[in-house]
Write an enzyme that holds these catalytic residues in place. Sequence first.
Site, short mmCIF file in Angstrom:
data_model
loop_
_atom_site.label_atom_id
_atom_site.label_comp_id
_atom_site.label_asym_id
_atom_site.label_seq_id
_atom_site.Cartn_x
_atom_site.Cartn_y
_atom_site.Cartn_z
N ASP A 60 -4.09 -10.69 -15.90
CA ASP A 60 -5.08 -11.70 -15.55
C ASP A 60 -6.40 -11.35 -16.23
O ASP A 60 -7.00 -10.31 -15.97
CB ASP A 60 -5.26 -11.72 -14.02
CG ASP A 60 -5.82 -13.02 -13.50
OD1 ASP A 60 -6.58 -13.67 -14.22
OD2 ASP A 60 -5.50 -13.37 -12.33
N ASP A 69 -4.51 3.54 2.52
CA ASP A 69 -5.89 3.10 2.69
C ASP A 69 -5.98 1.63 3.11
O ASP A 69 -7.06 1.04 3.13
CB ASP A 69 -6.72 3.35 1.41
CG ASP A 69 -6.18 2.57 0.22
OD1 ASP A 69 -5.15 1.88 0.37
OD2 ASP A 69 -6.80 2.65 -0.85
N ASN A 105 -0.84 4.63 -0.50
CA ASN A 105 -1.61 5.85 -0.21
C ASN A 105 -2.37 5.75 1.11
O ASN A 105 -3.29 6.51 1.36
CB ASN A 105 -2.57 6.16 -1.37
CG ASN A 105 -3.60 5.07 -1.56
OD1 ASN A 105 -3.45 3.97 -1.03
ND2 ASN A 105 -4.66 5.38 -2.28
N ASP A 128 -1.57 -1.35 -3.93
CA ASP A 128 -1.91 -0.60 -5.14
C ASP A 128 -0.78 -0.68 -6.17
O ASP A 128 0.30 -1.20 -5.89
CB ASP A 128 -2.25 0.85 -4.79
CG ASP A 128 -1.28 1.44 -3.76
OD1 ASP A 128 -0.06 1.37 -4.00
OD2 ASP A 128 -1.75 1.94 -2.71
N ASP A 150 -5.48 -18.73 -4.32
CA ASP A 150 -6.61 -19.57 -3.95
C ASP A 150 -6.20 -20.73 -3.04
O ASP A 150 -7.06 -21.49 -2.59
CB ASP A 150 -7.25 -20.20 -5.20
CG ASP A 150 -7.89 -19.17 -6.12
OD1 ASP A 150 -8.33 -18.11 -5.63
OD2 ASP A 150 -7.94 -19.43 -7.33
N ASP A 200 -8.28 -16.78 -16.56
CA ASP A 200 -9.03 -17.34 -15.43
C ASP A 200 -10.03 -18.41 -15.90
O ASP A 200 -10.76 -18.19 -16.87
CB ASP A 200 -9.79 -16.18 -14.75
CG ASP A 200 -10.39 -16.57 -13.42
OD1 ASP A 200 -9.63 -16.93 -12.52
OD2 ASP A 200 -11.63 -16.50 -13.28
N ASP A 249 0.86 -1.20 0.00
CA ASP A 249 0.00 0.00 0.00
C ASP A 249 0.89 1.24 0.00
O ASP A 249 1.89 1.28 0.71
CB ASP A 249 -0.87 -0.04 1.27
CG ASP A 249 -1.75 1.19 1.41
OD1 ASP A 249 -2.08 1.81 0.36
OD2 ASP A 249 -2.09 1.54 2.56
O1 TEU Z 1 -10.39 -19.76 -9.61
C1 TEU Z 1 -10.98 -20.86 -10.22
C2 TEU Z 1 -11.67 -21.74 -9.32
O2 TEU Z 1 -12.29 -22.70 -9.78
C3 TEU Z 1 -11.64 -21.40 -7.88
O3 TEU Z 1 -12.90 -20.97 -7.56
C4 TEU Z 1 -11.32 -22.52 -7.05
O4 TEU Z 1 -12.16 -23.59 -7.33
C5 TEU Z 1 -11.46 -22.12 -5.64
O5 TEU Z 1 -10.61 -21.05 -5.36
C6 TEU Z 1 -11.15 -23.27 -4.79
O6 TEU Z 1 -11.46 -22.93 -3.51
C7 TEU Z 1 -10.34 -18.57 -10.32
C8 TEU Z 1 -9.60 -17.53 -9.49
O7 TEU Z 1 -8.28 -17.95 -9.32
C9 TEU Z 1 -10.34 -17.31 -8.21
O8 TEU Z 1 -9.67 -16.42 -7.37
C10 TEU Z 1 -11.70 -16.78 -8.56
O9 TEU Z 1 -12.47 -16.64 -7.41
C11 TEU Z 1 -12.43 -17.69 -9.55
O10 TEU Z 1 -11.62 -18.08 -10.65
C12 TEU Z 1 -13.62 -16.97 -10.14
O11 TEU Z 1 -13.17 -15.96 -11.00
CA CA Z 2 -3.58 1.73 -1.38
#
Ligand code: TEU
Ligand code: CA
Length: 546
Positions: free
Chosen positions: A105, A32, A30, A36, A322, A206, A28
């Site tokens: 992404d 908040d 700024n 960023d 994730d 994604d 971070d």
């Molecule tokens: O993740 C793909 C996905 O299938 C995840 O939801 C995964 O199954 C989960 O994290 C397991 O707990 C991608 C992104 O990496 C994730 O951050 C997103 O939430 C998801 O797509 C939806 O865009």
């Molecule tokens: Ca910030």
Amino acid sequence: MATTLDKTKRHWWQSAVFYQIYPKSFQDTNGDGVGDLPGIISRLDYLADLGIDGIWLSPVCQSPQVDNGYDISDYRAIDPMFGTMEDMETLIREADKRGISIIFDLVLNHSSDQHRWFLEAKKSKDNPYHDYYIWRDGDGTNPPNDMRATFGGPAWTYVPELRQWYFHQFAPQQPDLNWENPAVREELYAMIRYWVDKGIGGFRLDVIDQIGKDPDRKITGNGPRVHEFFQELSREAFIKEGLVSVGEAWGADVERAKRYSAHDGSELSMVFQFEHICLDQTTWEKWDMAPLHLPDLKACMCRWQQGLHGVGWNSLFMNNHDLPRIVSRWGNDTTYRVESAKMLATMLHGMEGTPYIFQGEEIGMTNIRLPLEQYVDVEIHNVYKERTEKGYDPEAVMESIWARGRDNARTPMQWDDSELAGFTTVEPWLPIHDNHTEINVEAALTDPDSIYHYYKKLIQLRKTYSVFRDGAFTLLDPADDKVFAYTRDNEYGHLLVVCNFTDEWLEYELPEEYAQAEVLLTNYREGAPGLRPYEAAMFYYEEERV
Ligand code: TEU
Ligand code: CA
């Protein structure tokens, strides 16, 4: 646009190492409490020193942040929380100066329900944007079928004004885009070209294996039209020499992945698949935990290494935004934190593919335990609600959240030992781990034996020895449930990687050919007989030349 990719060519990303930044938690500037873009720019020298070639930047586009940016409401705007378009351009330029590409992404499977397209789509069935999403008629009593959303609840949400249900694989605020509609695809390709023109180095896509879905037949991943869509996407949007495309594909098996990442570049550069990371669970749900059985991991990695060798390309990772922290999951985050973090990295970085380091992994950041109310992740709250309502023991549910919840990976980056870890100057959006007083970048930089310096060496090795890029993989002792050992061989040299996955001192004898080999890297100082707890080493000898 014509496809003229050279099939025999070596691509830059085949000897590259990527680093993933989760922008909310990186730095971070700024005040908040949220990371960023200027924060990332201010840390580029750190990343250049580490030696990485690309940054996978989790989404920074405009978003209501229901799923931390994976719900995009404007694909061509930067979310003000992260900065401005000018900041993004500066980041691309400054990274480029340091030889670092930005891997953007792209969330193409779904948008936010606040995206202009969806707001229009909801107005009426005749609206030109209506068909941008997936709708089925109904009277509101029963959804079109029993498909479930990944974050819990039904995958269909009813809109009474239209007397229709729309499909969402994730949260209801993330309606799935209708890839069957050519207008949607055109719109997305144009948007991608917009980002290509800004000078990014490529894309992480994604849940891209879901774009060919067929909800009526309950097919989500690897649907009937997926290869066709990938080829079109590649043709229309990716064809520019050197762009890398990384496809997140939860459901890909080796055979699928061969096509997704075929060397002719017709679909994607590489897959990002999760088979290895789902081995320590008893059902397809990660909350149903089981211990890791090492021979399963070995067999799985071996199958992918050998399956894609010479025909496709894989991503190498154990962490991302994730996933829980690997040192807490398959290592030992107390007594042997440093040893086991290095061991796990050794196991992975010796393999064929493109390694990904998730922010904080290079200093051995660990999982966190918070009371439920301090978590932010939508998935954590949903699973708690769903499982306790079903009668699961609340304490057991919390245990699984502590072990597997996504916020484990999302706590702020630990830069130094000061109160707010050098991340921010106010209360951060997600708590900082208490252990930042010990585990932080500043400390790692000054200690020559730190995990950080070990990662630096791993990255350098990949750039020095071609065997890391294209050596053939052989698994040794598949049934051994304590040691993961394998070799890689190409025309120039031979690599042996040995990893002790336990906290025990084991007997171990080197294969004869490696008795005189050079030790490229090891996580213990002096040699000793056998393998000490979590000991790992890489041995190398050159092919004899005549
Ligand atoms: O993740 C793909 C996905 O299938 C995840 O939801 C995964 O199954 C989960 O994290 C397991 O707990 C991608 C992104 O990496 C994730 O951050 C997103 O939430 C998801 O797509 C939806 O865009
Ligand atoms: Ca910030």
